[in-house]
Structures are given as structure tokens and as C-alpha cells.
Design an enzyme around this catalytic site. Structure first.
Site, PDB file in Angstrom:
ATOM      1  N   GLY A 100       0.858  -1.186   0.000  1.00  0.00           N
ATOM      2  CA  GLY A 100       0.000   0.000   0.000  1.00  0.00           C
ATOM      3  C   GLY A 100       0.895   1.238   0.000  1.00  0.00           C
TER       4      GLY A 100
ATOM      5  CG  PHE B 133     -11.215  16.330   4.636  1.00  0.00           C
ATOM      6  CD1 PHE B 133     -11.337  16.493   3.278  1.00  0.00           C
ATOM      7  CD2 PHE B 133     -11.347  15.053   5.167  1.00  0.00           C
ATOM      8  CE1 PHE B 133     -11.576  15.393   2.451  1.00  0.00           C
ATOM      9  CE2 PHE B 133     -11.583  13.963   4.357  1.00  0.00           C
ATOM     10  CZ  PHE B 133     -11.698  14.123   2.993  1.00  0.00           C
TER      11      PHE B 133
ATOM     12  CD  GLN C   9     -11.888   7.992  11.858  1.00  0.00           C
ATOM     13  OE1 GLN C   9     -11.380   7.852  10.760  1.00  0.00           O
ATOM     14  NE2 GLN C   9     -11.638   9.028  12.616  1.00  0.00           N
TER      15      GLN C   9
ATOM     16  CG  HIS D  57     -15.949   7.897   7.172  1.00  0.00           C
ATOM     17  ND1 HIS D  57     -17.048   8.541   6.662  1.00  0.00           N
ATOM     18  CD2 HIS D  57     -14.870   8.531   6.645  1.00  0.00           C
ATOM     19  CE1 HIS D  57     -16.644   9.522   5.867  1.00  0.00           C
ATOM     20  NE2 HIS D  57     -15.327   9.543   5.844  1.00  0.00           N
TER      21      HIS D  57
ATOM     22  CG  LEU E 298     -15.635   6.379   2.906  1.00  0.00           C
ATOM     23  CD1 LEU E 298     -15.978   6.100   4.357  1.00  0.00           C
ATOM     24  CD2 LEU E 298     -14.185   6.801   2.793  1.00  0.00           C
TER      25      LEU E 298
ATOM     26  CD  GLU F 187     -14.118  14.149   7.195  1.00  0.00           C
ATOM     27  OE1 GLU F 187     -14.090  13.025   7.730  1.00  0.00           O
ATOM     28  OE2 GLU F 187     -13.381  15.075   7.541  1.00  0.00           O
TER      29      GLU F 187
ATOM     30  NE  ARG G  36     -13.141  10.958   8.623  1.00  0.00           N
ATOM     31  CZ  ARG G  36     -12.238  10.444   7.791  1.00  0.00           C
ATOM     32  NH1 ARG G  36     -11.569   9.360   8.145  1.00  0.00           N
ATOM     33  NH2 ARG G  36     -12.021  10.997   6.627  1.00  0.00           N
TER      34      ARG G  36
ATOM     35  CG  HIS H  27     -12.924   4.845   7.639  1.00  0.00           C
ATOM     36  ND1 HIS H  27     -12.997   4.453   6.329  1.00  0.00           N
ATOM     37  CD2 HIS H  27     -12.149   5.955   7.661  1.00  0.00           C
ATOM     38  CE1 HIS H  27     -12.288   5.296   5.586  1.00  0.00           C
ATOM     39  NE2 HIS H  27     -11.753   6.201   6.371  1.00  0.00           N
TER      40      HIS H  27
ATOM     41  CD  GLU I 270      -6.123   1.449   8.583  1.00  0.00           C
ATOM     42  OE1 GLU I 270      -6.166   1.777   7.383  1.00  0.00           O
ATOM     43  OE2 GLU I 270      -7.114   1.021   9.211  1.00  0.00           O
TER      44      GLU I 270
ATOM     45  NE  ARG J  64      -7.285   7.849   9.506  1.00  0.00           N
ATOM     46  CZ  ARG J  64      -7.872   8.260   8.375  1.00  0.00           C
ATOM     47  NH1 ARG J  64      -7.616   9.458   7.885  1.00  0.00           N
ATOM     48  NH2 ARG J  64      -8.722   7.467   7.749  1.00  0.00           N
TER      49      ARG J  64
ATOM     50  CB  SER K 296      -4.775   7.565   6.982  1.00  0.00           C
ATOM     51  OG  SER K 296      -4.119   6.389   6.588  1.00  0.00           O
ATOM     52  CG  LEU K 297      -4.229   9.119   2.044  1.00  0.00           C
ATOM     53  CD1 LEU K 297      -4.921   9.818   0.869  1.00  0.00           C
ATOM     54  CD2 LEU K 297      -3.797   7.722   1.609  1.00  0.00           C
TER      55      LEU K 297
END
Ligand SMILES: Cc1cc2nc3c(=O)[nH]c(=O)nc-3n(C[C@H](O)[C@H](O)[C@H](O)COP(=O)(O)OP(=O)(O)OC[C@H]3O[C@@H](n4cnc5c(N)ncnc54)[C@H](O)[C@@H]3O)c2cc1C
Length: 597
Positions: free
Chosen positions: A14, A116, A236, A238, A248, A251, A282, A369, A400, A411, A416-417
């Protein structure tokens, strides 16, 4: 059995794994092992964006990003790590741009940014545009870009190899054991540094945004090897998953002006988060949605709500909020704008729901999520194995699967990215440096035995009576009902009993496929074992934490308790039992305060 030798092996392809591999491969021989073809990694589904205080439209600063993240974490995030990440986010995003990532653009050609949840101008408290995006395909573009760079760097990919175990020799990481899916053959990857980047474990819950492959393999493997896992009670939900499916809706849909409505047509977030409303963090929104549904204000009294991104709704509420475009004119969108900024979302809804979001509101419910918890690491991605943060030489984790901890109890979207690219890079750099300065140790002959035993145990139940699908469904239902958004001691204890019953029944699973070639049934069973083990740890950690913080919301302990609980939890598996311990949270600049959104 085949034996391979590399300086560094990365488990997972990933965003975190590829970034780590890219940096490790600059100096060290590097292999990436992935159970999926790399482009199928869950990172490819990330939609809304990657957060960095570029300030391309308006004033923004890495310090504001830092504070928002600390606040979003409900003060459980380690502030040194958060500051480090938010500072590095800016250069990391430019680095991706220079690698060729096709970001959406501002009219004058800079990287476009959208608001966001939880990202604010720290002076006014209003939402700030911080999420850098490529339409609603940001993760897909990150994965493509990084993969191309990895290919250019001639990294060795072992696609469709599933890692089953970690090799530790005298307390030092020395590689991994993997099965080749196409042949069923075992492979030993001997390496001086191992980077685990296997992603999350959202498949524990019934309604989830996570891919089928998010089964927590890396966390379960390290737990079985005697290492602790951190903050597992924080998972979490979402707010906006497609009703019943969990898929999903980013957001970013609310960032573009989408509004959540209840069965009475009310914008209920005004009552729960008067300042930022639909762009609260969230955990706050998921709880509000659950409360609306519980109090009978779901759509037609049912267990879902509407997310409305029809232009007339967006424009109406933007005018009420006084929202403006970057040039100061009133914020307005057309159907074409929605299509251009959220093409995949529109497509998902048309395909899976038969709903056209430009003309109809979307039925949504909270969806499991993101794992805030995972394998504990420090800022360099080195795995730490006790309350004193003692390093385990040669072992790294990023993405993650890791708990640095930058997300604490909750979060923020887009973080995360950032985590993947910032800590992926550092893990890669440090692993290569460490590996090049180390000697390979001799591997014992029985190094693959534990992996083989685990699979043999599953295979041998010729007269087994249990089905993978049945146990999976029961696990996901009990976790959704009792270890989801709202939790009580009673519910979680019932769930723990159920999970233990399922662990026992798991030993009686019958595998129909006796073959070696692509025996996905066998590996699905092994993955279910991982999910059950992690479900147990999540539940035990959650029962122990008698407070509410971030995503962990206890109806029997509704308040945050900093006196007792401003600490990270650690869980070890010892002789089949889970032992808990705790370690302090690093606080630098920001003393814990009540969170107001
Ligand atoms: C639908 C969705 C949308 C999201 N949108 C956003 C967003 O807009 N912004 C944001 O910041 N975050 C977002 N997130 C969160 C973020 O995308 C993930 O947390 C992140 O991509 C995880 O990346 P990773 O590299 O850690 O793992 P993953 O991308 O999940 O990759 C895991 C890798 O590990 C490999 N692997 C796993 N187990 C094994 C094993 N046993 N052996 C070998 N290989 C193994 C897999 O093959 C895969 O290559 C989103 C998440 C989801 C689910």
C-alpha cells in the site's frame, strides 16, 4: 522451500509499504512482499485527500495542522510525533507532486485543496482548505505514482505472497515466512530489516468501508510473536458509509458543501457542533448520527440518514453559513462541479444504490473505517516493545498497521495518507541504514515450522463442522452491536464471551479445498483467525478503559478522565491470555482541554 536474501523486506504494497520500499531501495537491496497485486491495496480506495498546510487558497500553517490533530486525537496522540508529521506533510506532498502525481489544480495551477472535518483556521475556528486531492481518487493516484517509482528503482516485488510469520532470532528481526499463493509453496525471506506495512483490520465489523483484505495480518503476527499492540480500543467509524453496504462516501462530499439531514429534513449537526457543523471530527458526527437514529429521527424512522450534495441544498446552506469562494464571492456549485470533484462517489451511488447524488440525497450510516491502534513505533518507524519504548532491532512498521501514535483516540480525515508517506519514508530510510550496518544471522532449520503448523491445524479438520462464513458473520455482528460507536461494560462483556466461543469453534473449521494452488479458502480461514484474535484484544482493551475519549465512547463512563486515562494502552498475548499495560502520552505544547467543535 525457497530461501531469499535481501537487506530489507517490506511486507505490504500500500502507500506505506511502497514509500518505505522506495526509500530503502535507494541504498539497500529491497523486496516488497504483498498478498495482493500492489495496485489492489486498500490505499487505492482513498478518496478525499492528503492533508498538508500548503495554504494554497488561504492562510494555513503546519502548527495549526498540529493543533487540530492533537485536538482531534482527544489529546491521546503523541504531540512530538504529530508535530513532526504535520511539518513534514508539506514537503512530502510536494515530493509526490514532483514524482508526477496528477493533483487537481487551482485556477493558477497550484495543488487544489478542500476543507475536511476537524481542520480549522486556529484563529477563527472556521474550516480551512487543507486536503490536497486528485478528484476523489487521491489514494489511487498515490499508489500509481509510488508504484511507478518503485518499478523505476528496480525493487523486487513478490506479488501474491502472503506472509504468515515474523522471524526473530535472539530478539532481533531476521525476516519473514510467506506462502506463495500460486503454488502453495513456503518461502523464507531472510533480511536484516523487516518493515511491516500490512494496513488495517476493519473487517472485524459488519458494516465497514474496508476491503476484504484488511484482516490485520501484521498486527496478529507480531502479537503472536510476543510483541505488544497499542491502543486497540480506538477504532474509527466514518459517518458516511452507503446504507447497508458500508462503501465509503468521502468526507470530501461534505468538504464540497454536502449536508447531513435527518428524517425531519433537519440539519442536525447544528445541535451537536454549532461551529463547524457537518465538518466536525468523525467521532463526533458518528455519535450524533447514531443518536438521531436511536431517537427515531432516521429517514422514515429507519436506521439511516441522508447525505445531501444536490446543488440546491449545498447552495442553500452555503448561503446560510456565509461560505465564500477563494475569491470572496458566495460559494455556489452546479451539478457539473459535483461531477468533476466527486466523480467516483457519483458513480458508486448510481451503481450500487440506483441513486443519482446530483438529484437525490444519499442514504448513509456510520461505517467501520480506520484502526488508530496497532504496532507501537517511534518517529523513525522502529517498533518499540514495552512501556519504556525499548526498540526491537531490525523491526519497523508504518501506515495503518502502526501506532506512532499520531491519531490518538480519533484520526482526522486526510491524516492517514500523510502518515503513510511521512512515516513510510522514515521507516525505509532507517531500515536501510540499520540493515547495511548489520550481519545476517544463521537461520535455524525449523524457521518455517510455526507457519506450517498454523495452516496444517486448519487443514486437518476433515470432520470439522464449522463454516468460515458463519463464524465471520457472527463475529462481525457482535462487534458491530457491542463494540461499535457506543459501548457498555455489559454489551462488551457479552461480546467477549461470544468472541471466545467463536475462537473455540474456529478450531473446528472445515476446509473443503485440499489443494495447494491458490488455496484462498485456507488463507481466508487463517485471516479469520487473525480477526478473531484482534477482536478479542479490541474488546478487552475497551472494557478496561473506563472513560470516553475520541472514538471510544462508553455510555457507562460518558466523560473523558485525564486523571486516570491520559495514557496509551498496550496489550500482550501471553500463554493464550491478554495482558494489559500502559504508557504515558507525550505532551509538548498543548495541555488537554475540552474539545469544542
Ligand atoms: C474507502 C477508504 C477511503 C479512505 N480515504 C482516505 C482519505 O481520503 N484520506 C486519508 O488520509 N485516508 C483515507 N483512508 C485511510 C487510508 O486510505 C488507509 O489507512 C491507508 O491507505 C492504509 O495504507 P497502508 O499502506 O497502511 O495499507 P494498505 O493500503 O491497506 O495496504 C496493505 C498492504 O499489505 C499487504 N498485506 C496485508 N497482509 C499481508 C500479508 N499477510 N502478507 C503479505 N502482504 C500483506 C496487502 O497486500 C497490501 O498491499 C481511507 C480508507 C478507506 C478504507
Amino acid at each position: 522451500m525457497k530461501i531469499h536474501q535481501f537487506d530489507v523486506v517490506v511486507v505490504g504494497a500500500g502507500g506505506a509499504g511502497l514509500m518505505a520500499a522506495l526509500y530503502a531501495s535507494k541504498t539497500a537491496s529491497t523486496a516488497v512482499i504483498s498478498k495482493l497485486y500492489p495496485m489492489r491495496s486498500h490505499t487505492g480506495t482513498a478518496q478525499g485527500g492528503v492533508g498538508a498546510a500548503l495554504g494554497n487558497y488561504e492562510e494555513d500553517h503546519p502548527e495549526w495542522h498540529t493543533f487540530d490533530t492533537v485536538k482531534g486525537s482527544d489529546y491521546l496522540g503523541d504531540q512530538d510525533a504529530i508535530e513532526f508529521m504535520c511539518q513534514e506533510a508539506v514537503t512530502s506532498v510536494y515530493e509526490l507532486e514532483h514524482m508526477g502525481l496528477p493533483f487537481s489544480r487551482t485556477p493558477d495551477g497550484r495543488i487544489a485543496q478542500r476543507p475536511f472535518g476537524g481542520h480549522t483556521n486556529n484563529l477563527t475556528g472556521k474550516p480551512v482548505r487543507r486536503s490536497c486531492y486528485a478528484a476523489d481518487r487521491t489514494g489511487h493516484m498515490i499508489l500509481q505514482t509510488l508504484y511507478q517509482q518503485c518499478i523505476k528503482n528496480k525493487i523486487n516485488f513478490f506479488d501474491e505472497f502472503q506472509v504468515l510469520d515474523l522471524i526473530l532470532i535472539n530478539g532481533v528481526a531476521q525476516g519473514v515466512v510467506a506462502i506463495e499463493l500460486a503454488t502453495g509453496e513456503m518461502h523464507i525471506f531472510h533480511a536484516n530489516a523487516v518493515i511491516i506495512a500490512t494496513g488495517g483490520y476493519g473487517r472485524i465489523w459488519k458494516i465497514t468501508s474496508n476491503a476484504y483484505s484488511s484482516t490485520g495480518d501484521g498486527v496478529a503476527i507480531t502479537l503472536r510473536r510476543g510483541l505488544p499492540i497499542e491502543d486497540m480500543e480506538f477504532f474509527q467509524f466514518h459517518p458516511t458509509g452507503i446504507y447497508k453496504l458500508g462503501i465509503l462516501i468521502t468526507e470530501g462530499a461534505r468538504g464540497e458543501g454536502g449536508i447531513l439531514l435527518n428524517g425531519k429534513g433537519e440539519r442536525f449537526m447544528e445541535h451537536y457542533a454549532p461551529h463547524v457543523k457537518d465538518l466536525a471530527s468523525r467521532d463526533v458526527i458518528s455519535r450524533a448520527m447514531y443518536t438521531e437514529i436511536r431517537e427515531g429521527r432516521g429517514i422514515n424512522g429507519q436506521d439511516y440518514l441522508y447525505l445531501d450534495i444536490r446543488p440546491e441544498t449545498v447552495n442553500k446552506y452555503a448561503a446560510l453559513d456565509g461560505r465564500t469562494q477563494p475569491d470572496g464571492s458566495p460559494y455556489r456549485v452546479t451539478g457539473d462541479d459535483i461531477l468533476a470533484r466527486l466523480p467516483d462517489i457519483v458513480d458508486f451511488c448510481r451503481t450500487y444504490l440506483g441513486v443519482d447524488p446530483v438529484e437525490q440525497p444519499m442514504p448513509v450510516q456510520p461505517t467501520a473505517h480506520y484502526a488508530m491502534g496497532g504496532i507501537p513505533t517511534n518517529l523513525l518507524g522502529q517498533v518499540v516493545m514495552d512501556e519504556k519504548n525499548t526498540i526491537l532491532p531490525g523491526l519497523y512498521a508504518a501506515g495503518e498497521v502502526a501506532c506512532v501514535s499520531v491519531h490518538g483516540a480519533n484520526r482526522l480525515g486526510t491524516n492517514s495518507l500523510v502518515d503513510l508517506i511521512v512515516f513510510g519514508r522514515h521507516a525505509g530510510l532507517d531500515a536501510a541504514k540499520y540493515a547495511l550496518g548489520s550481519q545476517f544471522k544463521t537461520l535455524p532449520n525449523d524457521v518455517a515450522d510455526f507457519s506450517i503448523e498454523q495452516l496444517d491445524r486448519l487443514r486437518k479438520n476433515k470432520n470439522g463442522t464449522e463454516k468460515i462464513s458463519k463464524i465471520t458473520e457472527e463475529m462481525r455482528t457482535t462487534m458491530m452491536d457491542h463494540v461499535g460507536i457506543f459501548r457498555t461494560n455489559e454489551g462488551m462483556s457479552a461480546s467477549l464471551t461470544k468472541i471466545r466461543e467463536l475462537q473455540d469453534r474456529f478450531l473446528q473449521i472445515k476446509i473443503q479445498d485440499g489443494g495447494k494452488v491458490f488455496n484462498t479458502e485456507l488463507l481466508n480461514a487463517w485471516e479469520l483467525g487473525n480477526l478473531l484474535d484482534l477482536a478479542e484484544v479490541v474488546t478487552i482493551s475497551a472494557i478496561a478503559r473506563t472513560e470516553s475519549r475520541g472514538a471510544h465512547s462508553r455510555e457507562d463512563f460518558p466523560n473523558r478522565d485525564d486523571q486516570e486515562w491520559l495514557k496509551h494502552s498496550l496489550a500482550w498475548s501471553e500463554d493464550g491470555k491478554i495482558r494489559l499495560g500502559y504508557k504515558p502520552v507525550t505532551i509538548t505544547k498543548y495541555q488537554p482541554k475540552e474539545r469544542v467543535y
